[in-house]
Write a protein that holds these residues in place. Structure first.
Motif, PDB file in Angstrom:
ATOM      1  N   GLY A  11       0.783  -1.226   0.000  1.00 47.43           N
ATOM      2  CA  GLY A  11       0.000   0.000   0.000  1.00 47.43           C
ATOM      3  C   GLY A  11       0.815   1.275   0.000  1.00 47.43           C
ATOM      4  O   GLY A  11       0.253   2.359   0.123  1.00 47.43           O
ATOM      5  N   THR A  12       2.149   1.193  -0.123  1.00 49.97           N
ATOM      6  CA  THR A  12       2.969   2.404  -0.091  1.00 49.97           C
ATOM      7  C   THR A  12       3.538   2.767  -1.458  1.00 49.97           C
ATOM      8  O   THR A  12       4.183   3.793  -1.575  1.00 49.97           O
ATOM      9  CB  THR A  12       4.130   2.257   0.906  1.00 49.97           C
ATOM     10  OG1 THR A  12       4.958   1.167   0.495  1.00 49.97           O
ATOM     11  CG2 THR A  12       3.619   2.020   2.310  1.00 49.97           C
ATOM     12  N   ASN A  13       3.308   1.986  -2.499  1.00 49.64           N
ATOM     13  CA  ASN A  13       3.783   2.301  -3.843  1.00 49.64           C
ATOM     14  C   ASN A  13       2.705   3.051  -4.615  1.00 49.64           C
ATOM     15  O   ASN A  13       1.520   2.713  -4.530  1.00 49.64           O
ATOM     16  CB  ASN A  13       4.138   1.037  -4.619  1.00 49.64           C
ATOM     17  CG  ASN A  13       5.560   0.615  -4.398  1.00 49.64           C
ATOM     18  OD1 ASN A  13       6.332   1.301  -3.762  1.00 49.64           O
ATOM     19  ND2 ASN A  13       5.914  -0.540  -4.937  1.00 49.64           N
ATOM     20  N   ALA A  14       3.117   4.064  -5.379  1.00 52.36           N
ATOM     21  CA  ALA A  14       2.179   4.806  -6.220  1.00 52.36           C
ATOM     22  C   ALA A  14       1.772   3.927  -7.400  1.00 52.36           C
ATOM     23  O   ALA A  14       2.528   3.070  -7.848  1.00 52.36           O
ATOM     24  CB  ALA A  14       2.838   6.082  -6.729  1.00 52.36           C
ATOM     25  N   PHE A  15       0.564   4.163  -7.906  1.00 54.51           N
ATOM     26  CA  PHE A  15       0.089   3.427  -9.068  1.00 54.51           C
ATOM     27  C   PHE A  15      -0.894   4.302  -9.835  1.00 54.51           C
ATOM     28  O   PHE A  15      -1.438   5.267  -9.309  1.00 54.51           O
ATOM     29  CB  PHE A  15      -0.583   2.111  -8.656  1.00 54.51           C
ATOM     30  CG  PHE A  15      -1.788   2.296  -7.771  1.00 54.51           C
ATOM     31  CD1 PHE A  15      -3.060   2.359  -8.310  1.00 54.51           C
ATOM     32  CD2 PHE A  15      -1.641   2.421  -6.401  1.00 54.51           C
ATOM     33  CE1 PHE A  15      -4.172   2.534  -7.496  1.00 54.51           C
ATOM     34  CE2 PHE A  15      -2.743   2.590  -5.580  1.00 54.51           C
ATOM     35  CZ  PHE A  15      -4.010   2.649  -6.121  1.00 54.51           C
ATOM     36  N   GLU A  16      -1.108   3.965 -11.105  1.00 49.84           N
ATOM     37  CA  GLU A  16      -2.045   4.719 -11.931  1.00 49.84           C
ATOM     38  C   GLU A  16      -3.467   4.354 -11.546  1.00 49.84           C
ATOM     39  O   GLU A  16      -3.831   3.186 -11.488  1.00 49.84           O
ATOM     40  CB  GLU A  16      -1.822   4.407 -13.407  1.00 49.84           C
ATOM     41  CG  GLU A  16      -2.758   5.155 -14.314  1.00 49.84           C
ATOM     42  CD  GLU A  16      -2.557   4.822 -15.782  1.00 49.84           C
ATOM     43  OE1 GLU A  16      -3.223   5.457 -16.608  1.00 49.84           O
ATOM     44  OE2 GLU A  16      -1.747   3.935 -16.087  1.00 49.84           O
ATOM     45  N   TRP A  17      -4.290   5.384 -11.283  1.00 49.19           N
ATOM     46  CA  TRP A  17      -5.692   5.153 -10.927  1.00 49.19           C
ATOM     47  C   TRP A  17      -6.477   4.898 -12.198  1.00 49.19           C
ATOM     48  O   TRP A  17      -6.430   5.666 -13.146  1.00 49.19           O
ATOM     49  CB  TRP A  17      -6.254   6.371 -10.195  1.00 49.19           C
ATOM     50  CG  TRP A  17      -7.690   6.212  -9.851  1.00 49.19           C
ATOM     51  CD1 TRP A  17      -8.753   6.782 -10.474  1.00 49.19           C
ATOM     52  CD2 TRP A  17      -8.228   5.397  -8.803  1.00 49.19           C
ATOM     53  NE1 TRP A  17      -9.920   6.396  -9.885  1.00 49.19           N
ATOM     54  CE2 TRP A  17      -9.630   5.537  -8.850  1.00 49.19           C
ATOM     55  CE3 TRP A  17      -7.674   4.577  -7.841  1.00 49.19           C
ATOM     56  CZ2 TRP A  17     -10.468   4.882  -7.964  1.00 49.19           C
ATOM     57  CZ3 TRP A  17      -8.522   3.932  -6.963  1.00 49.19           C
ATOM     58  CH2 TRP A  17      -9.892   4.082  -7.031  1.00 49.19           C
ATOM     59  N   THR A  18      -7.197   3.798 -12.244  1.00 48.38           N
ATOM     60  CA  THR A  18      -7.989   3.470 -13.426  1.00 48.38           C
ATOM     61  C   THR A  18      -9.480   3.448 -13.125  1.00 48.38           C
ATOM     62  O   THR A  18     -10.279   3.173 -14.002  1.00 48.38           O
ATOM     63  CB  THR A  18      -7.576   2.092 -13.986  1.00 48.38           C
ATOM     64  OG1 THR A  18      -7.715   1.116 -12.959  1.00 48.38           O
ATOM     65  CG2 THR A  18      -6.134   2.116 -14.472  1.00 48.38           C
ATOM     66  N   GLY A  19      -9.861   3.740 -11.896  1.00 44.71           N
ATOM     67  CA  GLY A  19     -11.264   3.732 -11.517  1.00 44.71           C
ATOM     68  C   GLY A  19     -11.974   5.032 -11.897  1.00 44.71           C
ATOM     69  O   GLY A  19     -11.393   5.944 -12.469  1.00 44.71           O
ATOM     70  N   ALA A  20     -13.233   5.103 -11.578  1.00 43.32           N
ATOM     71  CA  ALA A  20     -14.032   6.293 -11.855  1.00 43.32           C
ATOM     72  C   ALA A  20     -13.655   7.406 -10.879  1.00 43.32           C
ATOM     73  O   ALA A  20     -13.381   7.153  -9.717  1.00 43.32           O
ATOM     74  CB  ALA A  20     -15.516   5.973 -11.725  1.00 43.32           C
TER      75      ALA A  20
END
Length: 61
Positions: A11-20
Protein backbone atom coordinates in the motif's frame (compact mmCIF):
# COMPACT_ATOMS: atom_id res chain seq x y z
CA UNK A 1 26.18 -10.03 1.65
CA UNK A 2 23.84 -7.95 -0.53
CA UNK A 3 20.25 -8.41 0.72
CA UNK A 4 18.81 -7.55 -2.73
CA UNK A 5 16.04 -5.13 -3.60
CA UNK A 6 14.09 -3.47 -0.81
CA UNK A 7 10.48 -4.63 -0.64
CA UNK A 8 8.11 -1.73 -0.05
CA UNK A 9 5.38 -2.23 2.54
CA UNK A 10 2.02 -3.08 0.98
CA UNK A 11 0.00 0.00 0.00
CA UNK A 12 2.97 2.40 -0.09
CA UNK A 13 3.78 2.30 -3.84
CA UNK A 14 2.18 4.81 -6.22
CA UNK A 15 0.09 3.43 -9.07
CA UNK A 16 -2.05 4.72 -11.93
CA UNK A 17 -5.69 5.15 -10.93
CA UNK A 18 -7.99 3.47 -13.43
CA UNK A 19 -11.26 3.73 -11.52
CA UNK A 20 -14.03 6.29 -11.86
CA UNK A 21 -13.32 9.78 -10.55
CA UNK A 22 -15.78 11.18 -8.01
CA UNK A 23 -17.36 14.57 -8.69
CA UNK A 24 -15.45 17.35 -6.91
CA UNK A 25 -17.12 19.13 -4.00
CA UNK A 26 -18.26 22.60 -5.05
CA UNK A 27 -19.66 25.63 -3.27
CA UNK A 28 -23.30 26.37 -4.04
CA UNK A 29 -22.36 29.91 -5.14
CA UNK A 30 -19.47 28.82 -7.37
CA UNK A 31 -19.52 29.31 -11.11
CA UNK A 32 -22.88 30.89 -11.61
CA UNK A 33 -24.22 34.09 -10.20
CA UNK A 34 -21.04 35.70 -8.85
CA UNK A 35 -20.89 38.18 -11.75
CA UNK A 36 -23.90 40.05 -13.14
CA UNK A 37 -24.98 38.82 -16.63
CA UNK A 38 -24.13 42.20 -18.20
CA UNK A 39 -20.45 41.82 -17.22
CA UNK A 40 -19.95 38.19 -18.32
CA UNK A 41 -18.06 37.41 -21.51
CA UNK A 42 -19.68 35.34 -24.20
CA UNK A 43 -18.14 31.88 -24.80
CA UNK A 44 -14.85 32.29 -26.67
CA UNK A 45 -14.74 36.03 -25.91
CA UNK A 46 -12.10 36.75 -23.28
CA UNK A 47 -10.30 40.02 -22.67
CA UNK A 48 -6.84 39.97 -21.09
CA UNK A 49 -4.20 42.62 -20.50
CA UNK A 50 -0.58 41.52 -20.78
CA UNK A 51 2.44 43.63 -19.85
CA UNK A 52 6.00 42.51 -20.52
CA UNK A 53 8.27 42.82 -17.46
CA UNK A 54 10.59 45.82 -17.58
CA UNK A 55 13.85 46.70 -15.88
CA UNK A 56 16.26 44.21 -14.40
CA UNK A 57 19.73 43.43 -15.65
CA UNK A 58 18.70 42.05 -19.01
CA UNK A 59 19.45 38.49 -17.96
CA UNK A 60 15.89 37.19 -18.00
CA UNK A 61 15.80 33.54 -19.01
Amino acid sequence: KDPGWFKHPKGTNAFEWTGAMPEPARFASEGGQSMPPSKRNKPGEIEVQIRKPTGGSGHNH
